[in-house]
Design a protein around this motif. Structure first.
Motif, mmCIF file in Angstrom:
data_model
loop_
_atom_site.group_PDB
_atom_site.id
_atom_site.type_symbol
_atom_site.label_atom_id
_atom_site.label_comp_id
_atom_site.label_asym_id
_atom_site.label_seq_id
_atom_site.Cartn_x
_atom_site.Cartn_y
_atom_site.Cartn_z
ATOM 1 N N VAL B 155 1.003 -1.108 0.145
ATOM 2 C CA VAL B 155 0.022 0.041 0.049
ATOM 3 C C VAL B 155 0.802 1.207 -0.009
ATOM 4 C CG1 VAL B 155 -1.837 1.169 1.000
ATOM 5 C CG2 VAL B 155 -1.717 -1.308 1.325
ATOM 6 N N GLN B 156 1.125 1.709 -1.206
ATOM 7 C CA GLN B 156 2.159 2.875 -1.205
ATOM 8 C C GLN B 156 1.309 4.159 -2.088
ATOM 9 O OE1 GLN B 156 5.546 3.510 -0.058
ATOM 10 N NE2 GLN B 156 4.527 1.992 1.408
ATOM 11 N N PRO B 157 0.195 4.681 -1.629
ATOM 12 C CA PRO B 157 -0.544 5.663 -2.515
ATOM 13 C C PRO B 157 0.446 6.684 -3.104
ATOM 14 C CG PRO B 157 -1.571 5.082 -0.349
ATOM 15 C CD PRO B 157 -0.430 4.527 -0.225
ATOM 16 N N GLU B 158 -0.163 7.143 -4.224
ATOM 17 C CA GLU B 158 0.465 8.502 -4.692
ATOM 18 C C GLU B 158 0.017 9.824 -4.185
ATOM 19 O OE1 GLU B 158 2.557 8.942 -7.803
ATOM 20 O OE2 GLU B 158 3.141 6.833 -7.311
ATOM 21 N N TRP B 159 -0.843 9.602 -2.885
ATOM 22 C CA TRP B 159 -1.539 10.745 -2.039
ATOM 23 C C TRP B 159 -1.979 11.891 -3.252
ATOM 24 C CZ3 TRP B 159 -3.034 8.813 2.015
ATOM 25 C CH2 TRP B 159 -2.233 7.691 2.620
ATOM 26 N N LEU B 160 -0.946 12.807 -3.152
ATOM 27 C CA LEU B 160 -1.456 13.969 -4.089
ATOM 28 C C LEU B 160 -1.295 13.963 -5.271
ATOM 29 C CD1 LEU B 160 0.393 16.760 -1.686
ATOM 30 C CD2 LEU B 160 -2.231 16.508 -2.091
ATOM 31 N N GLY B 161 -0.595 12.806 -5.884
ATOM 32 C CA GLY B 161 -0.399 12.612 -7.434
ATOM 33 C C GLY B 161 -1.548 11.764 -8.007
ATOM 34 N N ASP B 162 -2.620 11.139 -6.801
ATOM 35 C CA ASP B 162 -3.633 10.453 -7.410
ATOM 36 C C ASP B 162 -4.793 11.217 -7.526
ATOM 37 O OD1 ASP B 162 -5.639 8.507 -7.712
ATOM 38 O OD2 ASP B 162 -5.016 7.185 -6.171
ATOM 39 N N PRO B 163 -5.302 11.407 -8.752
ATOM 40 C CA PRO B 163 -6.667 12.313 -8.865
ATOM 41 C C PRO B 163 -7.887 11.870 -8.055
ATOM 42 C CG PRO B 163 -5.616 11.509 -10.988
ATOM 43 C CD PRO B 163 -5.035 10.705 -10.110
ATOM 44 N N SER B 164 -7.864 10.666 -7.695
ATOM 45 C CA SER B 164 -9.002 10.352 -6.960
ATOM 46 C C SER B 164 -8.865 10.289 -5.428
ATOM 47 C CB SER B 164 -9.485 8.881 -7.066
ATOM 48 O OG SER B 164 -8.432 8.119 -6.792
ATOM 49 N N LEU B 165 -7.826 10.659 -5.087
ATOM 50 C CA LEU B 165 -7.319 10.646 -3.538
ATOM 51 C C LEU B 165 -6.893 12.283 -3.174
ATOM 52 C CD1 LEU B 165 -7.034 8.503 -1.392
ATOM 53 C CD2 LEU B 165 -4.885 8.301 -1.955
ATOM 54 N N ALA B 166 -6.306 13.004 -4.001
ATOM 55 C CA ALA B 166 -5.695 14.210 -3.860
ATOM 56 C C ALA B 166 -6.736 15.265 -3.109
ATOM 57 C CB ALA B 166 -5.308 14.808 -4.978
ATOM 58 N N LEU B 167 -7.806 15.359 -3.304
ATOM 59 C CA LEU B 167 -8.868 16.236 -2.841
ATOM 60 C C LEU B 167 -9.002 15.986 -1.517
ATOM 61 C CD1 LEU B 167 -10.745 18.679 -3.421
ATOM 62 C CD2 LEU B 167 -12.455 16.896 -3.649
ATOM 63 N N TRP B 168 -9.127 14.719 -1.017
ATOM 64 C CA TRP B 168 -9.240 14.293 0.413
ATOM 65 C C TRP B 168 -7.776 14.367 1.208
ATOM 66 C CZ3 TRP B 168 -13.954 13.791 1.350
ATOM 67 C CH2 TRP B 168 -14.981 13.611 0.171
ATOM 68 N N CYS B 169 -6.671 14.444 0.460
ATOM 69 C CA CYS B 169 -5.659 14.689 1.153
ATOM 70 C C CYS B 169 -5.469 16.117 1.511
ATOM 71 C CB CYS B 169 -4.257 14.234 0.253
ATOM 72 S SG CYS B 169 -3.975 12.454 -0.052
ATOM 73 N N VAL B 170 -5.755 17.108 0.533
ATOM 74 C CA VAL B 170 -5.803 18.471 0.888
ATOM 75 C C VAL B 170 -6.776 18.782 1.903
ATOM 76 C CG1 VAL B 170 -6.110 20.723 -0.180
ATOM 77 C CG2 VAL B 170 -4.937 19.072 -1.301
ATOM 78 N N MET B 171 -8.047 18.198 1.682
ATOM 79 C CA MET B 171 -9.124 18.340 2.758
ATOM 80 C C MET B 171 -8.610 17.960 4.480
ATOM 81 S SD MET B 171 -12.772 17.581 1.065
ATOM 82 C CE MET B 171 -13.708 17.658 2.389
ATOM 83 N N ALA B 172 -7.776 16.643 4.351
ATOM 84 C CA ALA B 172 -7.319 16.262 5.615
ATOM 85 C C ALA B 172 -6.214 17.325 6.249
ATOM 86 C CB ALA B 172 -6.630 15.059 5.347
ATOM 87 N N VAL B 173 -5.832 18.196 5.560
ATOM 88 C CA VAL B 173 -4.700 19.148 6.142
ATOM 89 C C VAL B 173 -5.522 20.196 6.809
ATOM 90 C CG1 VAL B 173 -3.066 20.869 5.478
ATOM 91 C CG2 VAL B 173 -2.943 18.464 4.480
ATOM 92 N N LEU B 174 -6.599 20.713 5.988
ATOM 93 C CA LEU B 174 -7.456 21.598 6.514
ATOM 94 C C LEU B 174 -8.098 20.993 7.901
ATOM 95 C CD1 LEU B 174 -9.111 23.199 3.542
ATOM 96 C CD2 LEU B 174 -7.478 24.254 5.154
ATOM 97 N N VAL B 175 -8.534 19.785 8.056
ATOM 98 C CA VAL B 175 -8.862 19.190 9.150
ATOM 99 C C VAL B 175 -8.171 19.223 10.189
ATOM 100 C CG1 VAL B 175 -10.028 17.280 10.171
ATOM 101 C CG2 VAL B 175 -10.728 17.958 7.980
ATOM 102 N N TRP B 176 -6.722 18.799 10.008
ATOM 103 C CA TRP B 176 -5.809 18.869 10.845
ATOM 104 C C TRP B 176 -5.358 20.002 11.680
ATOM 105 C CZ3 TRP B 176 -0.651 20.963 11.241
ATOM 106 C CH2 TRP B 176 -0.020 20.393 12.255
ATOM 107 N N SER B 177 -5.580 21.269 10.664
ATOM 108 C CA SER B 177 -5.154 22.444 11.245
ATOM 109 C C SER B 177 -6.307 23.251 11.907
ATOM 110 C CB SER B 177 -4.557 23.449 10.059
ATOM 111 O OG SER B 177 -5.686 23.817 9.133
#
Lengths: 307, 307
Positions: B155-177
């Motif tokens: 399991v090594q996602p591309e995170w921000l490089g994966d179009p289906s995952l990137a939006l949620w990665c960005v949202m997670a940062v806003l949740v964290w902050s």
């Protein structure tokens, strides 16, 4: 709220504030058990979130002491030795010192301006009846809910026409203007809560309105000024959107903007360690200040939302 | 005296009001006007083109992608952030082991948790975004290295490089902050709820969940509601701009999968030289913001509880 007349005499022996003890023994133990499970669960979640918050920050601090090779190959390993040169390189060569200086100048001036102008406007709006009072008040607080980005496009050209674009003093004026809505909103309600008698006494003693404001009202408003000052300090120190659009001169860059610049330009320099050092350098002063003044910071940041 | 009063009012209001009018109000008014023009922003010449920009916007696929993401942000982010924050705040204040003499108590170390949770709030969103960009890095980032370390090599996602995952990665940062701010805000609100209410509920045998939904949430509703509006405005505005612009490829990529309205306005105005069209998108953003704030205030309207 006292219910001393209702409980039957035996209940008097039970401490009135121990509700679970009043139940049957089996119910009490069950209650204790679920309480225990919940307690472990709740404490577990609290710890998990604390780790989630702290881990990225500690990771950044650790990484800032590693060399580039270590950063790229094994993200979680400890530094082989403490590379303090990352920090000195970031400070001098990567212009972190300049960014710090610019930020300090911009924030110091705009914070002073915001508090002075904001309290002047708020005092007049809170304490004086005149035609247009309500209109001006709503004009100010309306600015809190509008998306800043919408105004930024024309604002760019407004500043260009006034030859304020890419200047430190232009940025200061913009910071003040965009900090006014919340400052005026907060301080207006604060001035309304202050007693009127002191100011009246000052006026009767022959002080002018201006002198009353500066020598009587401002000292009385100190707690409010501290709260809103902390709020504005953090907002202006951490500001990213406004300088990114309005201040693109490399010599005038502020901290957050300079770091992003560093990150995008390090693509060809590959100086990850220097970048991390810069990142941590920018984080630590605010975190340290927060830990020292945390009571005031929390009060300042939450006061507005609780109103 | 009257004359002196008006001179004083004008003298105190003129500078703040002038600054506010020049740098905030005037650009807002202008931007509405420019949304009906073909102004490039680069030359002073432009002509009024009526609704052309709006028609173009309706057929602009990038606009709709950004629009969809912004709507997801404003609907989902506040709910996630407020839910986590309410849960953590409730655990901090009410989740503690029941002690003798107190119906409810906070967990041990609650002040410590509050200090830690608040950390992200004092950091610049730009710094947070940079930090997470490194955490998400698929090759040398801390997240994938962590997954490998716990045996999840596959399991090594591309995170921000994966179009289906990137939006949620960005949202997670806003949740964290953002969560920490609301934990502290809600904690302050919960502390002001009288302890008698909890005692009464416990006497009636209410569970913790019931206590939360029947006592804490209704009495905290005003704070929750203003937090909701605040979080929504924030997730449409400057914060979403900063995280998307700094973290994502493009920015806004991959393949428009993370673009948001605030970033798209910026790109159209300052990258593509289409200032007129950019303000049109800004107007759309303004409408979304106002609809959201109005909607929350409408849905959330309840009888105000006095206690």
């Amino acid at each position: 709220m006292k219910t001393t007349d209702t409980p039957p005499p035996p209940a008097e022996t039970v401490p009135p504030r121990m509700p679970s003890a009043a139940a049957t023994p089996t119910a009490a133990t069950r209650d204790k058990k679920t309480g225990g499970v919940l307690n472990v669960f709740s404490h577990g979640m609290l710890v998990v979130w604390a780790v989630l918050v702290v881990a990225p920050l500690l990771w950044a601090v650790m990484t800032s002491f590693k060399d580039d090779h270590g950063i790229l190959t094994s993200p979680w390993s400890l530094p082989n030795h403490l590379h303090f040169e990352n920090w000195s390189r970031a400070w001098s060569q990567a212009h972190m010192s300049d960014y710090f200086l610019n930020t300090v100048i911009v924030v110091a001036c705009s914070l002073f301006g915001t508090l002075l102008l904001g309290s002047m406007a708020a005092y007049v709006l809170a304490r004086f009846e005149f035609p247009g009072n309500r209109f001006i008040y709503f004009l100010f607080i309306g600015g809190m809910s509008f998306p800043v980005i919408l105004a930024l496009v024309p604002l760019f050209y407004v500043l260009q026409n006034l030859t304020l674009l890419n200047t430190i003093h232009g940025l200061i004026l913009v910071y003040i203007a965009y900090s006014l809505p919340f400052t005026v909103f907060f301080l207006t309600s604060f001035f309304r809560t202050l007693p009127t008698s002191v100011a009246e006494a000052a006026i009767i003693d022959g002080a002018s309105h201006t002198r009353t404001f500066f020598q009587v009202m401002l000292p009385m408003a100190k707690p409010g000024l501290i709260s809103v000052g902390i709020f504005n300090f953090l907002g202006q120190w951490n500001q990213y959107l406004l300088p990114t659009v309005l201040n693109t001169n490399p010599d005038h860059k502020v901290l957050s903007q300079g770091l992003v610049e560093l990150a995008t330009s390090q693509g060809y320099k590959g100086d990850y360690s220097g970048l991390f050092a810069g990142l941590v350098m920018a984080m630590l002063p605010v975190l340290a200040a927060y830990i020292i003044f945390q009571r005031q910071v929390v009060a300042g940041l939450t006061a507005g939302a609780l109103k | 005296m009257q004359h002196g009063k008006y001179r004083f009012i004008v003298g105190f209001l003129i500078v703040p009001l002038a600054l506010y009018a020049i740098f905030v109000i005037w650009p807002f008014v202008q931007s509405i006007f420019y949304s009906f023009t073909n102004w490039s922003g680069l030359s002073p010449n432009f002509s009024v083109t009526g609704l052309d920009n709006y028609q173009r916007m309706i057929h602009d696929s990038t606009f709709w992608a950004s629009f969809r993401h912004s709507v997801i942000y404003v609907l989902v982010l506040p709910l996630i952030v407020l839910a986590i924050a309410l849960f953590l705040a409730f655990m901090l204040n009410v989740g503690g082991r029941r002690k003798r003499g107190a119906a409810v108590s906070g967990v041990q170390g609650a002040p410590f948790y509050k200090i830690v949770y608040f950390f992200p709030q004092v950091l610049s969103i730009a710094i947070v975004a940079l930090l997470f960009q490194f955490l998400y890095n698929p090759e040398s980032g801390a997240l994938n290295a962590f997954l490998s370390a716990v045996g999840l090599d596959s399991v090594q996602p591309e995170w921000l490089g994966d179009p289906s995952l990137a939006l949620w990665c960005v949202m997670a940062v806003l949740v964290w902050s953002q969560v920490g701010f609301f934990v502290v805000l809600f904690s302050a609100g919960m502390a002001s709820i009288p302890k008698d209410f909890y005692e009464a509920a416990l006497l009636d045998g209410a569970s913790r969940a019931t206590t939360f939904f029947r006592i804490t949430l209704p009495l905290l509703w005003d704070t929750v509601q203003s937090g909701w509006v605040y979080m929504g405005i924030l997730s449409l505005g400057a914060e979403s701009f900063a995280v998307t612009q700094i973290m994502t490829a493009g920015p806004g990529g991959p393949a428009d999968s993370t673009n948001v309205l605030s970033l798209y306005v910026y790109q159209k105005a300052f990258r593509d030289g289409q200032a007129g069209y950019a303000t049109t998108i800004g107007v759309a953003l303004l409408i979304v913001t106002l609809l959201f704030a109005g909607g929350v205030l409408r849905v959330g309207r309840r009888e105000r509880l006095e206690f």
